[in-house]
Write a protein that holds these residues in place. Structure first.
Motif, PDB file in Angstrom:
ATOM      1  N   ASP A  25      -2.808 -18.995 -44.718  1.00 18.74           N
ATOM      2  CA  ASP A  25      -2.262 -18.412 -43.486  1.00 18.74           C
ATOM      3  C   ASP A  25      -0.872 -18.949 -43.149  1.00 18.74           C
ATOM      4  OD1 ASP A  25      -4.563 -16.962 -43.188  1.00 18.74           O
ATOM      5  OD2 ASP A  25      -5.493 -18.356 -41.777  1.00 18.74           O
ATOM      6  N   ASN A  49      -1.437 -25.547 -40.413  1.00 17.92           N
ATOM      7  CA  ASN A  49      -2.889 -25.401 -40.254  1.00 17.92           C
ATOM      8  C   ASN A  49      -3.364 -25.975 -38.922  1.00 17.92           C
ATOM      9  OD1 ASN A  49      -5.370 -24.465 -41.061  1.00 17.92           O
ATOM     10  ND2 ASN A  49      -5.867 -26.237 -42.297  1.00 17.92           N
ATOM     11  N   VAL A  51      -5.326 -26.105 -35.589  1.00 18.46           N
ATOM     12  CA  VAL A  51      -6.594 -25.584 -35.084  1.00 18.46           C
ATOM     13  C   VAL A  51      -6.767 -26.031 -33.636  1.00 18.46           C
ATOM     14  CG1 VAL A  51      -7.735 -25.496 -37.329  1.00 18.46           C
ATOM     15  CG2 VAL A  51      -7.889 -27.570 -35.969  1.00 18.46           C
ATOM     16  N   THR A  52      -7.552 -25.258 -32.872  1.00 19.13           N
ATOM     17  CA  THR A  52      -7.850 -25.644 -31.497  1.00 19.13           C
ATOM     18  C   THR A  52      -9.219 -26.295 -31.457  1.00 19.13           C
ATOM     19  OG1 THR A  52      -8.726 -23.450 -31.061  1.00 19.13           O
ATOM     20  CG2 THR A  52      -6.446 -23.842 -30.438  1.00 19.13           C
ATOM     21  N   LYS A  53      -9.297 -27.402 -30.720  1.00 22.33           N
ATOM     22  CA  LYS A  53     -10.542 -28.156 -30.620  1.00 22.33           C
ATOM     23  C   LYS A  53     -10.886 -28.302 -29.146  1.00 22.33           C
ATOM     24  CE  LYS A  53     -12.452 -32.454 -32.520  1.00 22.33           C
ATOM     25  NZ  LYS A  53     -13.550 -32.735 -31.840  1.00 22.33           N
ATOM     26  N   LYS A  68      -4.815 -28.973 -29.530  1.00 19.87           N
ATOM     27  CA  LYS A  68      -4.337 -28.397 -30.784  1.00 19.87           C
ATOM     28  C   LYS A  68      -4.007 -29.549 -31.723  1.00 19.87           C
ATOM     29  CE  LYS A  68      -2.502 -24.034 -29.119  1.00 19.87           C
ATOM     30  NZ  LYS A  68      -3.379 -23.153 -29.820  1.00 19.87           N
ATOM     31  N   GLU A  70      -3.688 -30.780 -36.263  1.00 22.16           N
ATOM     32  CA  GLU A  70      -3.598 -30.359 -37.658  1.00 22.16           C
ATOM     33  C   GLU A  70      -4.945 -30.529 -38.355  1.00 22.16           C
ATOM     34  OE1 GLU A  70      -1.283 -32.677 -36.554  1.00 22.16           O
ATOM     35  OE2 GLU A  70       0.614 -31.617 -36.679  1.00 22.16           O
ATOM     36  N   ALA A  71      -5.276 -29.558 -39.189  1.00 26.17           N
ATOM     37  CA  ALA A  71      -6.468 -29.640 -40.034  1.00 26.17           C
ATOM     38  C   ALA A  71      -5.975 -29.841 -41.470  1.00 26.17           C
ATOM     39  CB  ALA A  71      -7.298 -28.367 -39.926  1.00 26.17           C
TER      40      ALA A  71
END
Length: 114
Positions: A25, A49, A51-53, A68, A70-71
């Protein structure tokens, strides 16, 4: 009796390298490697990358909310950026001046510090 050794393979990126994402992505984005997980062949790259947690309210964060962060990205989806040209490049290893292996850019032949 046959012994099996789980030899750790050498990775083409290290913490602090500038890398470009070549698949997924976030394809085309560049960032700095924050950390590398050698067991899972994954790396955390700054700004890639995201991601929302959802975070539950705790004593440290009484508000809770959405974070927010990084993954990890698989290392096969990352390419090192050549320090000379700023383009993504494959890397190789050769003996340096002191006999230790150093990484170099396959495009320009430039030695990559790190």
């Amino acid at each position: 009796m046959e012994r099996k050794f789980n030899k750790q393979q050498k990775l083409h990126i290290k913490t602090g390298d500038t890398v470009k994402v070549i698949a997924g992505d976030d394809k085309g984005k560049t960032g700095t490697v924050l950390s590398v997980d050698t067991a899972k062949n994954r790396a955390f790259v700054e700004g890639v990358n995201i991601v929302t947690k959802h975070v539950k309210p705790t004593a440290a964060k009484p508000q809770g909310g959405i974070e927010k962060k990084e993954a990890p990205v698989h290392i096969s989806n990352l390419m090192l950026v050549d320090p000379k040209t700023g383009e993504a490049t494959r890397t190789g290893r050769k003996a340096g001046d002191n006999g230790k292996l150093v990484r170099y850019s396959k495009k320009t032949g430039e030695v990559i510090n790190g």
